[in-house]
Write an enzyme that holds these catalytic residues in place. Structure first.
Site, PDB file in Angstrom:
ATOM      1  N   CYS A   2       0.826  -1.194   0.000  1.00  0.00           N
ATOM      2  CA  CYS A   2       0.000   0.000   0.000  1.00  0.00           C
ATOM      3  C   CYS A   2       0.869   1.255   0.000  1.00  0.00           C
ATOM      4  CB  CYS A   2      -0.890   0.011   1.237  1.00  0.00           C
ATOM      5  SG  CYS A   2      -1.741  -1.549   1.543  1.00  0.00           S
ATOM      6  N   ASP A  91      -3.127  -8.831   8.621  1.00  0.00           N
ATOM      7  CA  ASP A  91      -1.928  -8.689   9.448  1.00  0.00           C
ATOM      8  C   ASP A  91      -1.819  -7.300  10.065  1.00  0.00           C
ATOM      9  OD1 ASP A  91      -1.572  -7.601   6.937  1.00  0.00           O
ATOM     10  OD2 ASP A  91       0.474  -8.316   6.661  1.00  0.00           O
ATOM     11  N   LEU A 249       9.510 -14.224 -10.889  1.00  0.00           N
ATOM     12  CA  LEU A 249      10.498 -13.952 -11.923  1.00  0.00           C
ATOM     13  C   LEU A 249      11.397 -15.176 -12.043  1.00  0.00           C
ATOM     14  CD1 LEU A 249      11.535 -10.270 -11.054  1.00  0.00           C
ATOM     15  CD2 LEU A 249       9.620 -11.082 -12.438  1.00  0.00           C
ATOM     16  N   SER A 350      10.745 -12.567  -6.068  1.00  0.00           N
ATOM     17  CA  SER A 350      11.989 -12.144  -6.717  1.00  0.00           C
ATOM     18  C   SER A 350      13.195 -12.521  -5.853  1.00  0.00           C
ATOM     19  CB  SER A 350      11.944 -10.626  -6.959  1.00  0.00           C
ATOM     20  OG  SER A 350      13.038 -10.203  -7.740  1.00  0.00           O
TER      21      SER A 350
END
Length: 599
Positions: A2, A91, A249, A350
């Site tokens: 966010c 969370d 990725l 990643s």
């Protein structure tokens, strides 16, 4: 994932909401605002966990307000030990409950990536996660303003001025070092820091340091491999949790293959993505990635870009980054995330951090070897020789430092040395002047239990090269497309464990990523384990020259007079022949920012 934003003090309602809207790409699913006199506290939400509206932020509990960007991977575990009337499955609420139990030490119980703004009565606390995955900027003035990106703070600057320390540290280390940004007045928290603001007073403190990990706690390879595998598998499993689709990725190397191996082991095979370059096979990893995907039994989507794609996206990327960042891979990565978003993914795995933790750069071993020259008894004549025979090549600088008895390794991201800057810039730059940007880190290292220089290599690279360079790039270009990027190698428990291993176990056999390769030896194909490292290389200099966009460097210098024209031309000409390419890309990015913001 966010955006957080807030103002303490007087504010204009329209200006505040307009600034907040500049962060909508980070959280397009919901915009929440809590405001009253002298307080504007806001949040842009990208819904990943508990996408229900009950988890919208800012969250409120009595006199506490929370705006949180990130993921707390151990929140379910924390929930079980916190006595709190939980109303959500997110969370975020766990942060408030943890704060009520442990005070500001709550942050030490979190495992994840985060930028947190927590308002308790008239006191604001800002936290940046331990390894710097999530950004947090602030501006002190008549009011105190904070935000996830610089673009939301710019409207509150009375004038736009270049910060001198940001410029010099950028030229040295690819990105401005904390607390500096290119905008005079706007500062950033460093990895592992928190800030307290009360009644106009700002206090910054460090709550986490990798050097606090005990030195040489793990002394056998068997114990090291067992610890690494356990924590790595755990870290990846924690980061697979999401209520939205997750992708990954995939290059031809060991880092991304490791992540995808363990993800599949947990019955969560991920859709993988690889980038290739039209007409530039030497930069292309598509065939290697295809082989890795085939071995792992995964689907692989290959994205091809050409010069037109790169040039089309380059200006967008520089605007996305807000300030100069010397990483040409930001452009192709932006294009890769553009496609991933079109395919409907909101979370991407990643492999950042593996090189720094497992000594994956060959130059680490070169530095360790050169470090031995410091013990030469008779080196005065060598010192004089190197002083009298300047060379632009980095190896010259390395040996000069050894014979000068000064700090050799200053991060893998070091580009312009102080002597190079002195020759290039129309100002006096003293030799070793850039050490002031590393001073606090070096002091902590020298005051710690850790004595092996390889630990210093990893430590400064994780704090500067990784946190301020690679992670800045990854955060901005992924969030530009409203995608959350997760980096399992940069789990603080895993990183601390690596710092507790006898350093010689990491480099004693002279093999890069030796311990990681040992862990994965019977899990990945030998081809993956032995492939030569490529990194995320790309034909940026060819594109820059062919498109003639490189001319911007001389154009801006003509207006500013910042650099000596002859030396600038020398760098540009050398880059066209394949040397000092990233130096020149850095000058191009700088020129773009100066033209847009100062001219």
């Amino acid at each position: 994932m966010c955006a957080i934003f807030g103002i303490i003090g007087e504010y204009n309602d329209n200006q505040a909401k307009s600034a907040l809207s500049l962060l909508s790409h980070r959280g397009p699913d919901y915009c929440g605002i809590t405001q009253k006199k002298n307080l504007f506290f806001a949040h842009q939400r990208l819904s990943i966990l508990d996408t229900h509206h009950r988890s919208h932020q800012p969250l409120k509990h009595k006199n506490i307000l929370l705006s949180f960007n990130g993921e707390i991977y151990n929140f379910q575990e924390l929930k079980s030990e916190l006595y709190f009337d939980f109303q959500t499955q997110s969370d975020s609420e766990v942060i408030i409950a943890a704060y009520l139990k442990w005070g500001i030490d709550f942050v030490k119980h979190l495992r994840g990536m985060f930028a947190i703004a927590l308002m308790d009565g008239d006191t604001l606390y800002l936290f940046r996660d331990r390894l710097g995955k999530k950004p947090l900027f602030y501006l002190e003035g008549s009011s105190f303003v904070f935000a996830s990106e610089i673009k939301a703070l710019k409207p509150f600057l009375s004038t736009c001025k270049l910060d001198n320390d940001a410029l010099l540290s950028y030229l040295s280390f690819l990105a401005p070092t904390p607390p500096h940004t290119f905008y005079e007045g706007i500062k950033k928290l460093a990895a592992g820091e928190y800030l307290a603001y009360k009644e106009g007073q700002v206090t910054c403190k460090r709550y986490f340091d990798l050097l606090d990990a005990p030195s040489v706690l793990i002394t056998t390879k068997e114990e090291a491999l067992k610890k690494i595998e356990t924590l790595l598998e755990e870290s990846i499993e924690l980061r697979l949790s999401a209520d939205v689709p997750v992708a990954s990725l995939l290059s031809g190397g060991i880092d991304s293959a490791t992540i995808n191996y363990f993800a599949k082991l947990k019955a969560m095979p991920l859709q993988t993505y690889t980038l290739g370059y039209k007409e530039f096979a030497k930069y292309d990893e598509r065939e290697n990635a295809r082989q890795s995907a085939e071995f792992l039994g995964l689907s692989n989507t290959q994205i091809e870009i050409d010069e037109n794609d790169f040039i089309r996206a380059s200006d967008k990327v520089m605007d996305t980054l807000d300030e100069p960042l010397n990483d040409p891979a930001a452009v192709p990565l932006y294009l890769l995330f553009e496609q991933i978003k079109k395919d409907g993914y909101k979370v991407v795995m990643s492999g950042e951090g593996a090189d720094e933790l497992f000594l994956g750069y060959r130059q680490y071993f070169e530095y360790l070897d050169i470090q031995g020259a410091a013990t030469l008894a008779h080196k005065n004549w060598l010192k004089k020789y190197f002083r009298a025979n300047f060379s632009m090549n980095r190896e010259w600088e390395w040996y000069k430092r050894i014979f000068d008895d000064t700090l050799l390794f200053r991060s893998s991201g070091e580009k312009f040395t102080d002597l190079q800057k002195n020759q290039l810039m129309r100002r006096n730059v003293k030799d070793n002047e850039s050490l002031k940007y590393l001073k606090s880190y070096r002091q902590r290292f020298e005051g710690s239990q850790h004595k092996d220089e390889s630990i210093w290599y990893s430590y400064i690279d994780l704090n500067i090269f990784q946190a301020e360079h690679f992670l800045t790039k990854l955060d901005r270009v992924s969030m530009a497309h409203s995608i959350e990027s997760r980096t399992p190698f940069l789990d603080h428990k895993l990183a601390s464990a690596l710092f507790s291993i006898d350093p010689k176990l990491r480099y004693g056999d002279g093999i890069t990523k030796s311990l990681l390769k040992e862990v994965m030896r019977n899990k990945l194909d030998t081809k993956i384990l032995t492939r030569k490292k490529k990194g995320f290389s790309n034909p940026y200099m060819e594109y820059l020259i062919n498109s003639k966009k490189i001319n911007l460097i001389q154009e801006v210098n003509t207006q500013t007079g910042m650099f000596h024209k002859k030396k600038l031309d020398e760098y540009i000409n050398t880059a066209s022949r394949g040397s000092f390419k990233q130096h020149v890309w850095g000058l191009y990015v700088l020129s773009y920012w100066i033209k847009k913001n100062l001219l």
